[in-house]
Design a protein around this motif. Sequence first.
Motif, PDB file in Angstrom:
ATOM      1  N   GLU A 107       0.696  -1.007   0.159  1.00  0.00           N
ATOM      2  CA  GLU A 107       0.070  -0.003   0.072  1.00  0.00           C
ATOM      3  C   GLU A 107       0.628   1.177  -0.130  1.00  0.00           C
ATOM      4  OE1 GLU A 107      -2.381  -0.357   3.622  1.00  0.00           O
ATOM      5  OE2 GLU A 107      -3.975  -1.218   2.602  1.00  0.00           O
ATOM      6  N   PHE A 108       0.296   2.229  -0.791  1.00  0.00           N
ATOM      7  CA  PHE A 108       1.094   3.473  -0.771  1.00  0.00           C
ATOM      8  C   PHE A 108       0.146   4.413   0.163  1.00  0.00           C
ATOM      9  CE2 PHE A 108       2.301   7.729  -2.575  1.00  0.00           C
ATOM     10  CZ  PHE A 108       3.524   7.648  -2.438  1.00  0.00           C
ATOM     11  N   THR A 109       0.639   5.618   0.462  1.00  0.00           N
ATOM     12  CA  THR A 109      -0.041   6.715   1.216  1.00  0.00           C
ATOM     13  C   THR A 109      -1.444   7.180   0.550  1.00  0.00           C
ATOM     14  OG1 THR A 109       2.019   7.201   2.343  1.00  0.00           O
ATOM     15  CG2 THR A 109       0.274   8.790   2.356  1.00  0.00           C
ATOM     16  N   PRO A 110      -2.416   6.960   1.127  1.00  0.00           N
ATOM     17  CA  PRO A 110      -3.609   8.008   0.524  1.00  0.00           C
ATOM     18  C   PRO A 110      -3.346   9.395   0.737  1.00  0.00           C
ATOM     19  CG  PRO A 110      -4.320   6.657   2.629  1.00  0.00           C
ATOM     20  CD  PRO A 110      -2.857   6.518   2.442  1.00  0.00           C
ATOM     21  N   HIS A 111      -3.636  10.039  -0.541  1.00  0.00           N
ATOM     22  CA  HIS A 111      -3.331  11.206  -0.747  1.00  0.00           C
ATOM     23  C   HIS A 111      -4.103  11.914  -1.676  1.00  0.00           C
ATOM     24  CE1 HIS A 111      -0.806   9.381  -3.712  1.00  0.00           C
ATOM     25  NE2 HIS A 111      -0.617  10.558  -4.268  1.00  0.00           N
TER      26      HIS A 111
ATOM     27  N   TYR B 247      -2.074   0.681  -4.894  1.00  0.00           N
ATOM     28  CA  TYR B 247      -1.932  -0.608  -4.001  1.00  0.00           C
ATOM     29  C   TYR B 247      -1.482  -1.381  -5.154  1.00  0.00           C
ATOM     30  CZ  TYR B 247      -3.435  -4.904  -1.771  1.00  0.00           C
ATOM     31  OH  TYR B 247      -3.268  -6.111  -1.278  1.00  0.00           O
ATOM     32  N   SER B 248      -0.384  -2.482  -4.627  1.00  0.00           N
ATOM     33  CA  SER B 248      -0.246  -3.689  -5.501  1.00  0.00           C
ATOM     34  C   SER B 248       0.047  -4.774  -4.773  1.00  0.00           C
ATOM     35  CB  SER B 248       0.712  -3.459  -6.511  1.00  0.00           C
ATOM     36  OG  SER B 248       1.271  -4.359  -7.275  1.00  0.00           O
ATOM     37  N   GLU B 249      -0.841  -5.757  -4.759  1.00  0.00           N
ATOM     38  CA  GLU B 249      -0.605  -6.971  -3.784  1.00  0.00           C
ATOM     39  C   GLU B 249       0.797  -7.713  -4.186  1.00  0.00           C
ATOM     40  OE1 GLU B 249      -2.444 -11.247  -2.367  1.00  0.00           O
ATOM     41  OE2 GLU B 249      -3.806  -9.630  -3.285  1.00  0.00           O
ATOM     42  N   LEU B 250       0.931  -7.999  -5.443  1.00  0.00           N
ATOM     43  CA  LEU B 250       2.020  -8.798  -5.827  1.00  0.00           C
ATOM     44  C   LEU B 250       3.242  -8.075  -6.689  1.00  0.00           C
ATOM     45  CD1 LEU B 250      -0.169 -11.865  -7.463  1.00  0.00           C
ATOM     46  CD2 LEU B 250       0.872 -11.697  -5.229  1.00  0.00           C
ATOM     47  N   GLY B 251       2.965  -6.787  -6.759  1.00  0.00           N
ATOM     48  CA  GLY B 251       3.997  -5.800  -7.458  1.00  0.00           C
ATOM     49  C   GLY B 251       3.786  -5.498  -8.704  1.00  0.00           C
ATOM     50  N   ALA B 252       4.135  -4.274  -9.121  1.00  0.00           N
ATOM     51  CA  ALA B 252       3.665  -3.682 -10.381  1.00  0.00           C
ATOM     52  C   ALA B 252       4.884  -2.719 -10.759  1.00  0.00           C
ATOM     53  CB  ALA B 252       2.503  -3.061 -10.464  1.00  0.00           C
ATOM     54  N   SER B 253       5.147  -2.515 -11.905  1.00  0.00           N
ATOM     55  CA  SER B 253       6.036  -1.231 -12.512  1.00  0.00           C
ATOM     56  C   SER B 253       5.108  -0.248 -13.386  1.00  0.00           C
ATOM     57  CB  SER B 253       7.116  -1.842 -13.385  1.00  0.00           C
ATOM     58  OG  SER B 253       7.959  -2.745 -12.620  1.00  0.00           O
ATOM     59  N   ALA B 254       5.306   1.021 -13.188  1.00  0.00           N
ATOM     60  CA  ALA B 254       4.290   1.932 -13.750  1.00  0.00           C
ATOM     61  C   ALA B 254       5.045   3.155 -14.140  1.00  0.00           C
ATOM     62  CB  ALA B 254       3.058   2.243 -13.012  1.00  0.00           C
ATOM     63  N   LEU B 255       4.369   3.870 -15.048  1.00  0.00           N
ATOM     64  CA  LEU B 255       4.903   5.284 -15.356  1.00  0.00           C
ATOM     65  C   LEU B 255       3.921   6.255 -14.781  1.00  0.00           C
ATOM     66  CD1 LEU B 255       6.157   6.152 -18.844  1.00  0.00           C
ATOM     67  CD2 LEU B 255       4.209   7.261 -17.845  1.00  0.00           C
ATOM     68  N   LEU B 256       4.338   7.155 -14.380  1.00  0.00           N
ATOM     69  CA  LEU B 256       3.669   8.510 -14.194  1.00  0.00           C
ATOM     70  C   LEU B 256       3.970   9.786 -14.848  1.00  0.00           C
ATOM     71  CD1 LEU B 256       4.491   8.451 -10.386  1.00  0.00           C
ATOM     72  CD2 LEU B 256       2.035   8.060 -11.364  1.00  0.00           C
ATOM     73  N   LEU B 257       3.066  10.404 -15.176  1.00  0.00           N
ATOM     74  CA  LEU B 257       3.211  11.960 -15.822  1.00  0.00           C
ATOM     75  C   LEU B 257       2.349  12.843 -14.880  1.00  0.00           C
ATOM     76  CD1 LEU B 257       4.263  13.377 -18.473  1.00  0.00           C
ATOM     77  CD2 LEU B 257       2.010  13.235 -19.171  1.00  0.00           C
ATOM     78  N   GLU B 258       3.310  13.856 -14.394  1.00  0.00           N
ATOM     79  CA  GLU B 258       3.057  14.913 -13.472  1.00  0.00           C
ATOM     80  C   GLU B 258       3.880  15.939 -13.581  1.00  0.00           C
ATOM     81  OE1 GLU B 258       2.273  12.866  -9.906  1.00  0.00           O
ATOM     82  OE2 GLU B 258       4.563  11.901  -9.681  1.00  0.00           O
ATOM     83  N   PRO B 259       3.526  17.282 -12.968  1.00  0.00           N
ATOM     84  CA  PRO B 259       4.453  18.350 -13.055  1.00  0.00           C
ATOM     85  C   PRO B 259       5.733  18.083 -12.350  1.00  0.00           C
ATOM     86  CG  PRO B 259       2.163  19.124 -12.619  1.00  0.00           C
ATOM     87  CD  PRO B 259       2.040  17.627 -12.637  1.00  0.00           C
ATOM     88  N   SER B 260       6.822  18.370 -12.551  1.00  0.00           N
ATOM     89  CA  SER B 260       7.952  18.346 -12.082  1.00  0.00           C
ATOM     90  C   SER B 260       7.929  18.589 -10.468  1.00  0.00           C
ATOM     91  CB  SER B 260       9.357  19.063 -12.884  1.00  0.00           C
ATOM     92  OG  SER B 260       9.235  18.677 -14.119  1.00  0.00           O
ATOM     93  N   ALA B 261       7.296  19.540 -10.007  1.00  0.00           N
ATOM     94  CA  ALA B 261       7.620  19.962  -8.724  1.00  0.00           C
ATOM     95  C   ALA B 261       6.495  19.063  -7.727  1.00  0.00           C
ATOM     96  CB  ALA B 261       7.165  21.564  -8.620  1.00  0.00           C
ATOM     97  N   THR B 262       5.738  18.242  -8.292  1.00  0.00           N
ATOM     98  CA  THR B 262       4.722  17.547  -7.702  1.00  0.00           C
ATOM     99  C   THR B 262       5.462  16.529  -6.614  1.00  0.00           C
ATOM    100  OG1 THR B 262       3.335  17.499  -9.352  1.00  0.00           O
ATOM    101  CG2 THR B 262       2.913  15.751  -7.777  1.00  0.00           C
ATOM    102  N   VAL B 263       5.087  16.634  -5.420  1.00  0.00           N
ATOM    103  CA  VAL B 263       5.645  15.568  -4.457  1.00  0.00           C
ATOM    104  C   VAL B 263       4.829  14.262  -4.292  1.00  0.00           C
ATOM    105  CG1 VAL B 263       6.030  15.210  -1.941  1.00  0.00           C
ATOM    106  CG2 VAL B 263       6.294  17.454  -3.012  1.00  0.00           C
TER     107      VAL B 263
END
Length: 120
Positions: free
Chosen positions: A38-42, A86-102
């Motif tokens: 699990e990642f942080t809800p945000h 969330y990924s139970e078994l694991g995953a790889s993914a790509l994100l696209l978001e503004p450079s300053a995004t935390v």
Amino acid sequence: MTPRNLHEVLSRFDEPWSPRTVATVNDYDVRVFKAHGEFTPHRHDDTDELFYVIEGRLTIRMESGDVELGPGDLFVVPRGVEHQPYSELGASALLLEPSATVNTGDNPGELTAPRVTLDD
């Protein structure tokens, strides 16, 4: 201006939830990450967030319902919408978001990652 092979970049690290910036398009980062557990809800109040699954399965938990993603699936979380990858078994993914995004948006904590770019 060097081509990037995303599978090769992903093979360089194992840490889940630690995105790597592989390219910049205008003021947006193209980031890859590994997911496990699990990642942080945000939320990101000022920007949408694009997810594209490369390998594995990734769930985006939201109040309106979970979105299940597999290889080749793309989903955009609208700005201001709370979500929890969330990924139970694991995953790889790509994100696209503004450079300053935390990565943890409005909920900083132990999973907050610094912006890491790759060397050419």
